[in-house]
Design a protein around this motif. Structure first.
Motif, PDB file in Angstrom:
ATOM      1  N   UNK A 133       0.962  -0.962   0.130  1.00  0.00           N
ATOM      2  CA  UNK A 133      -0.202  -0.041   0.219  1.00  0.00           C
ATOM      3  C   UNK A 133       0.938   1.818  -0.247  1.00  0.00           C
ATOM      4  N   UNK A 134       0.335   2.069  -0.898  1.00  0.00           N
ATOM      5  CA  UNK A 134       1.682   3.819  -1.389  1.00  0.00           C
ATOM      6  C   UNK A 134       0.517   4.751  -1.160  1.00  0.00           C
ATOM      7  N   UNK A 135       1.131   5.666  -0.290  1.00  0.00           N
ATOM      8  CA  UNK A 135      -0.193   6.639  -0.841  1.00  0.00           C
ATOM      9  C   UNK A 135       0.342   7.692  -0.834  1.00  0.00           C
ATOM     10  N   UNK A 136      -0.240   8.881  -0.992  1.00  0.00           N
ATOM     11  CA  UNK A 136       0.884  10.402  -1.236  1.00  0.00           C
ATOM     12  C   UNK A 136       0.101  10.641  -1.105  1.00  0.00           C
ATOM     13  N   UNK A 137       0.875  12.226  -0.049  1.00  0.00           N
ATOM     14  CA  UNK A 137      -0.113  13.604  -0.403  1.00  0.00           C
ATOM     15  C   UNK A 137       0.766  14.435  -0.607  1.00  0.00           C
ATOM     16  N   UNK A 138       0.127  15.736  -0.334  1.00  0.00           N
ATOM     17  CA  UNK A 138       1.340  17.433  -0.358  1.00  0.00           C
ATOM     18  C   UNK A 138       1.197  17.426   1.164  1.00  0.00           C
ATOM     19  N   UNK A 139       0.794  17.252   2.532  1.00  0.00           N
ATOM     20  CA  UNK A 139       0.686  17.337   3.641  1.00  0.00           C
ATOM     21  C   UNK A 139       0.688  16.218   4.706  1.00  0.00           C
ATOM     22  N   UNK A 140       0.776  16.253   6.329  1.00  0.00           N
ATOM     23  CA  UNK A 140       0.172  15.174   6.469  1.00  0.00           C
ATOM     24  C   UNK A 140      -1.369  15.429   7.773  1.00  0.00           C
ATOM     25  N   UNK A 141      -2.107  14.541   7.417  1.00  0.00           N
ATOM     26  CA  UNK A 141      -3.384  14.735   8.663  1.00  0.00           C
ATOM     27  C   UNK A 141      -2.770  13.047   9.639  1.00  0.00           C
ATOM     28  N   UNK A 145      -0.116  28.018 -10.858  1.00  0.00           N
ATOM     29  CA  UNK A 145      -1.774  28.184  -9.790  1.00  0.00           C
ATOM     30  C   UNK A 145      -0.598  28.228  -8.018  1.00  0.00           C
ATOM     31  N   UNK A 146      -1.126  29.485  -6.784  1.00  0.00           N
ATOM     32  CA  UNK A 146      -1.038  29.197  -5.486  1.00  0.00           C
ATOM     33  C   UNK A 146      -2.247  28.493  -5.044  1.00  0.00           C
ATOM     34  N   UNK A 147      -1.834  27.485  -4.179  1.00  0.00           N
ATOM     35  CA  UNK A 147      -2.758  27.454  -3.780  1.00  0.00           C
ATOM     36  C   UNK A 147      -4.040  28.241  -2.484  1.00  0.00           C
ATOM     37  N   UNK A 148      -5.445  28.446  -3.053  1.00  0.00           N
ATOM     38  CA  UNK A 148      -6.055  29.148  -1.556  1.00  0.00           C
ATOM     39  C   UNK A 148      -5.997  28.760  -0.381  1.00  0.00           C
ATOM     40  N   UNK A 149      -5.888  27.589  -0.654  1.00  0.00           N
ATOM     41  CA  UNK A 149      -5.909  27.443   1.327  1.00  0.00           C
ATOM     42  C   UNK A 149      -3.943  27.433   1.504  1.00  0.00           C
ATOM     43  N   UNK A 192      11.402  20.143  15.783  1.00  0.00           N
ATOM     44  CA  UNK A 192      10.615  19.494  14.292  1.00  0.00           C
ATOM     45  C   UNK A 192       8.943  19.136  14.676  1.00  0.00           C
ATOM     46  N   UNK A 193       8.294  19.408  16.062  1.00  0.00           N
ATOM     47  CA  UNK A 193       6.975  18.949  16.498  1.00  0.00           C
ATOM     48  C   UNK A 193       6.408  20.494  15.544  1.00  0.00           C
ATOM     49  N   UNK A 194       7.143  21.369  15.493  1.00  0.00           N
ATOM     50  CA  UNK A 194       6.362  23.036  14.982  1.00  0.00           C
ATOM     51  C   UNK A 194       6.131  22.688  13.812  1.00  0.00           C
ATOM     52  N   UNK A 195       6.995  21.970  13.285  1.00  0.00           N
ATOM     53  CA  UNK A 195       6.815  22.105  11.812  1.00  0.00           C
ATOM     54  C   UNK A 195       6.039  20.401  10.628  1.00  0.00           C
ATOM     55  N   UNK A 196       7.119  19.587  11.193  1.00  0.00           N
ATOM     56  CA  UNK A 196       7.286  18.314  10.259  1.00  0.00           C
ATOM     57  C   UNK A 196       5.913  17.445  11.618  1.00  0.00           C
ATOM     58  N   UNK A 200       0.565  26.667  14.552  1.00  0.00           N
ATOM     59  CA  UNK A 200       0.331  27.968  13.707  1.00  0.00           C
ATOM     60  C   UNK A 200       0.348  27.414  12.011  1.00  0.00           C
ATOM     61  N   UNK A 201       1.568  28.705  10.995  1.00  0.00           N
ATOM     62  CA  UNK A 201       1.495  28.372  10.009  1.00  0.00           C
ATOM     63  C   UNK A 201       2.226  27.327   9.584  1.00  0.00           C
ATOM     64  N   UNK A 202       3.555  27.015  10.176  1.00  0.00           N
ATOM     65  CA  UNK A 202       5.055  26.147  10.039  1.00  0.00           C
ATOM     66  C   UNK A 202       3.905  25.011   8.868  1.00  0.00           C
ATOM     67  N   UNK A 203       3.263  24.216   9.731  1.00  0.00           N
ATOM     68  CA  UNK A 203       3.098  22.305   9.053  1.00  0.00           C
ATOM     69  C   UNK A 203       2.866  22.613   7.333  1.00  0.00           C
ATOM     70  N   UNK A 204       1.958  23.205   7.794  1.00  0.00           N
ATOM     71  CA  UNK A 204       1.666  23.855   5.928  1.00  0.00           C
ATOM     72  C   UNK A 204       2.872  24.502   5.327  1.00  0.00           C
ATOM     73  N   UNK A 205       3.271  25.224   5.341  1.00  0.00           N
ATOM     74  CA  UNK A 205       4.410  25.970   4.713  1.00  0.00           C
ATOM     75  C   UNK A 205       5.828  24.783   4.568  1.00  0.00           C
ATOM     76  N   UNK A 206       5.465  24.138   5.645  1.00  0.00           N
ATOM     77  CA  UNK A 206       6.737  23.133   5.238  1.00  0.00           C
ATOM     78  C   UNK A 206       6.522  22.600   4.825  1.00  0.00           C
ATOM     79  N   UNK A 207       5.408  22.006   4.771  1.00  0.00           N
ATOM     80  CA  UNK A 207       5.024  20.298   4.024  1.00  0.00           C
ATOM     81  C   UNK A 207       4.494  20.851   2.596  1.00  0.00           C
TER      82      UNK A 207
END
Length: 517
Positions: A190-198, A295-299, A321-325, A333-340
């Motif tokens: 099983x292989x899963x890809x994405x931009x961010x981590x939920x 395209x710059x994502x609206x989110x 690392x817990x602040x962004x990864x 804050x915005x760090x996880x989204x900007x980093x990922x």
């Protein structure tokens, strides 16, 4: 010179390999996964970084299509080439959907596989139907099933700023993915890809054996292009770029690096180039912002506004690392989204003490991000500021700071009214954005032994200390620099220090006066 074509926008491994397109060999990473015995794998990378192409490569591998791998690293290692049934779900088609639309999209994807493997009448819900497909695919082929899920988070990102909508979508997707746990006896990979981590708990219910390879050193270069790959596998393309532009090979490499290099998704890591921008630059033989132009994502903008992100805060930020990864729905804050998402990257790090310095990867991202943030501070678009940035850039190259401030004064007087214009912080960020757009090195709130300098501009021949006042005169600003002894902070630098005091006219909303010493 007969060169291979550039695979711009092509995400299908078979099409690239059969169509004489340039392919940067990443198949050794499949070998690594198989050698390690990985069964459940997760990879996060920014958009247009090659996630879908690698997913397509995995699909061809598990379908046993050895002919497509001739001459590649994997062909030298794999001997058996066993054919498995492959279920490939591309969730990028499920963006901007309501809950009902998402259910219909998932239902349609399942229906395609039900035409191949059949459907039982008692299978009603999405998870029941997926479980039935997996079991029958195994029974029909007598080989365990491979499930590839590309862009798993696409349905979630556009609602990530809205907690209520996010919860609805999250529960729906968790239900859809639940057979990945219950059908384990029938699954091979099983292989899963994405931009961010939920978080695994919130999306992949009970899937506690999901290996996150995206932040491991061994898989650091699984997507994107390294310096070695660029110079070895694209050497002829570099020479042709230089020949067509009348430049040297060294200058071409330098400009490509400045514009598109600098990504690190773990630490330590080789420098990674943005593959989409790199390929477009070779094709067009120009250094432009191709990634942002797509395209710059609206989110992204919504989340930056939600957390009141200041442009000047996006440079050289040292955090754990817990602040962004971390999963973005658990972030404060915005760090996880900007980093990922690829707008910030790791610039330096110390794994022993869990300290990492984040920063903007390269010139393309810096300019694109500042253009995206500009309307939040001034009511105009990036196109509206193109002429002014060109003029400012020319003046700064000549180190004509008085001329640059005159141009800024005239320009800001034409800008429509905007909120928050009666604060020094607002104008400090406006200045930071404008100077960043022309590639100037500018820091704000620079600490000294006796206080903080509002802004420091590092020119080639001089260092400029800016002190801003909203209601006092420019001479008072110069007095602050002298009284606090800010110049002493830069005594070891060989460049002379120039003091610049300026004040804003809060009624006309532009520069009022300035003093240069």
């Amino acid at each position: 010179m007969a060169l291979q074509k550039y695979p711009i926008g092509i995400q299908t491994f078979e099409k690239i390999r059969t169509g004489n397109y340039l392919y940067i060999d990443k198949t050794q990473f499949i070998q690594y996964m198989m050698e390690e015995g990985l069964n459940y794998v997760f990879l996060s990378r920014p958009r247009r970084f090659g996630k879908s192409l690698f997913t397509s490569t995995l699909k061809a591998y598990f379908e046993g299509r050895r002919e497509l791998f001739k001459g590649l690293a994997l062909d030298k290692w794999e001997k058996d080439w066993i054919k498995h049934p492959v279920l490939h779900f591309d969730l990028s088609t499920a963006k901007h959907n309501t809950k009902e639309e998402l259910m219909a999209e998932l239902s349609m994807k399942l229906a395609g596989y039900e035409e191949i493997y059949g459907k039982e009448s008692i299978e009603i819900t999405l998870n029941q139907r997926l479980a039935g497909i997996i079991k029958r695919a195994y029974e029909k082929s007598r080989q365990r099933v491979v499930v590839l899920i590309d862009e798993y988070d696409a349905p979630l990102l556009d609602v990530s700023h809205n907690d209520d909508n996010l919860e609805q979508m999250r529960l729906l997707m968790r239900n859809f993915y639940s057979p990945l746990k219950t059908c384990d006896p029938y699954l091979h990979f099983v292989y899963i890809t994405g931009i961010t981590k939920f978080s695994q708990l919130s999306i992949f219910s009970e899937l506690n054996n999901l290996a996150n390879i995206g932040s491991t050193e061994r898989y650091a270069a699984i997507c994107g292009i390294t310096q070695d790959e660029l110079e070895m596998q694209m050497s002829e393309h570099i020479d042709y770029f230089a020949q067509c532009t009348g430049d040297t090979r060294e200058n071409v490499l330098s400009e490509l690096k400045r514009h598109y290099d600098g990504y690190h998704f773990t630490w330590p890591s080789p420098d990674i180039y943005n593959p989409f921008s790199l390929m477009n630059s070779f094709w067009a033989q120009k250094y432009e912002s191709y990634w942002f132009a797509s395209g710059t994502p609206t989110y992204l903008i919504r989340m930056l506004r939600k957390y009141n992100a200041q442009p000047s805060e996006l440079v050289d930020k040292t955090v754990g690392s817990r602040s962004f990864d971390a999963p973005i729905e658990m972030g404060t804050n915005y760090l996880p989204l900007l980093y990922q998402s690829g707008y910030l990257t790791i610039k330096d790090g110390d794994r022993k003490f869990d300290e990492y310095t984040l920063g903007i990867p390269n010139q393309e991202v810096r300019i694109g991000l500042m253009n995206a943030l500009l309307p939040y501070y001034l009511q105009l678009s990036g196109n509206d500021i193109t002429d002014i940035t060109l003029e400012l850039s020319n003046l700064l190259r000549k180190e004509d700071i008085d001329g640059a401030l005159r141009v800024l004064q005239k320009f800001l007087a034409t800008v429509p009214y905007c909120d928050n214009a009666n604060s020094e912080g607002h104008w400090q960020q406006v200045m930071y954005i404008i100077f960043s757009l022309i590639g100037a090195r500018l820091d704000v709130e620079v600490r000294t032994a006796t206080g903080r300098v509002d802004m420091v501009l590092y020119g080639k021949g001089k260092i400029y200390l800016f002190e801003l006042r909203l209601y006092q005169g420019a001479r008072a600003a110069i007095g602050q620099i002298d009284r606090k002894g800010y110049s002493e902070r830069f005594a070891l630098d060989s460049r002379p220090v120039v003091k610049v005091g300026f004040t804003f006219d809060h009624e006309r909303r532009t520069l009022k006066e300035w003093c240069i010493e």
